[in-house]
Scaffold this active site. Structure first.
Site, PDB file in Angstrom:
ATOM      1  CB  CYS A   1      -1.070   0.167   1.334  1.00  0.00           C
ATOM      2  SG  CYS A   1      -2.309   1.233   0.965  1.00  0.00           S
TER       3      CYS A   1
ATOM      4  CG  HIS B   1      -4.515  -3.326   2.337  1.00  0.00           C
ATOM      5  ND1 HIS B   1      -3.601  -2.731   3.327  1.00  0.00           N
ATOM      6  CD2 HIS B   1      -5.256  -2.126   1.791  1.00  0.00           C
ATOM      7  CE1 HIS B   1      -3.565  -1.468   3.344  1.00  0.00           C
ATOM      8  NE2 HIS B   1      -4.473  -1.082   2.471  1.00  0.00           N
TER       9      HIS B   1
ATOM     10  CD  GLU C   1      -2.787  -6.151   4.955  1.00  0.00           C
ATOM     11  OE1 GLU C   1      -2.986  -5.119   5.352  1.00  0.00           O
ATOM     12  OE2 GLU C   1      -2.197  -6.316   4.045  1.00  0.00           O
TER      13      GLU C   1
END
Length: 194
Positions: A77, A176, A178
């Site tokens: 990011c 992202h 995650e």
């Protein structure tokens, strides 16, 4: 495996630490030079504002360290944007690992670009096991331009932008991983296996 997660007062690092640990890595949030240099892999995540982040990195000379690392390095990011040459966000000079400019999405549509979007034009071992129909989760108002030398996947919002970049030992992702379910876990696993 020891993974250094670079601390530079950017948001959204805790979820990256949890993701690394779920995948079996020993992840440490740190801005200590020696810890970062000795780690097997380095992750550079974050949400925030480019000029403040670069100020923190320069004050601690982490900008110089990041540019000199040789182990696999993964920006996420804001981390991707800071690895580029310049950001339109407060006219910020960044790290220059990728000689690419970061621009702001025009406000003709909803900004930030937030939500799920598919990856396209995949071309890297980092993306092994994925296809153009796989989706990742984005939250961003700025984007890196597409560069055929370094862009290893694109996404489209208003126009194409670099979803992932690669140069030498440096990899970076705008979305992202995650927060991107199975697809994100696959990308992080591939990174840990580099």
């Amino acid at each position: 495996m020891d993974v250094a997660v670079i601390k530079y007062n950017a948001g959204n690092v805790q979820s990256v630490l949890y993701a690394m640990e779920r995948l079996g890595a020993n992840a440490t949030l740190t801005d200590d030079w020696e810890t970062i240099k000795k780690s097997d892999k380095v992750v550079f995540p974050g949400q925030g504002e480019a000029s403040t982040a670069m100020k923190y990195l320069r004050e601690r000379k982490l900008d110089q360290l990041i540019q000199s690392l040789e182990q696999p390095f993964f920006g996420i990011c804001l981390g991707l944007q800071l690895l580029c040459e310049h950001s339109e966000e407060y006219d910020t000079s960044c790290l220059g690992v990728f000689p690419i400019r970061v621009k702001k999405f025009p406000s003709v549509e909803k900004v930030p670009h937030m939500g799920w979007n598919n990856l396209e034009h995949l071309k890297s071992p980092l993306l092994k096991g994925l296809t153009d129909s796989d989706y990742v989760y984005y939250v961003h108002s700025y984007y890196a331009e597409v560069d055929p030398r370094y862009t290893i996947a694109t996404s489209h919002y208003m126009h194409d932008f670099s979803a992932l970049l690669h140069r030498d030992n440096y990899y970076a992702m705008q979305a992202h991983p995650e927060k991107s379910s199975r697809v994100g876990e696959t990308i992080l696993t591939n990174f840990l296996n580099l």
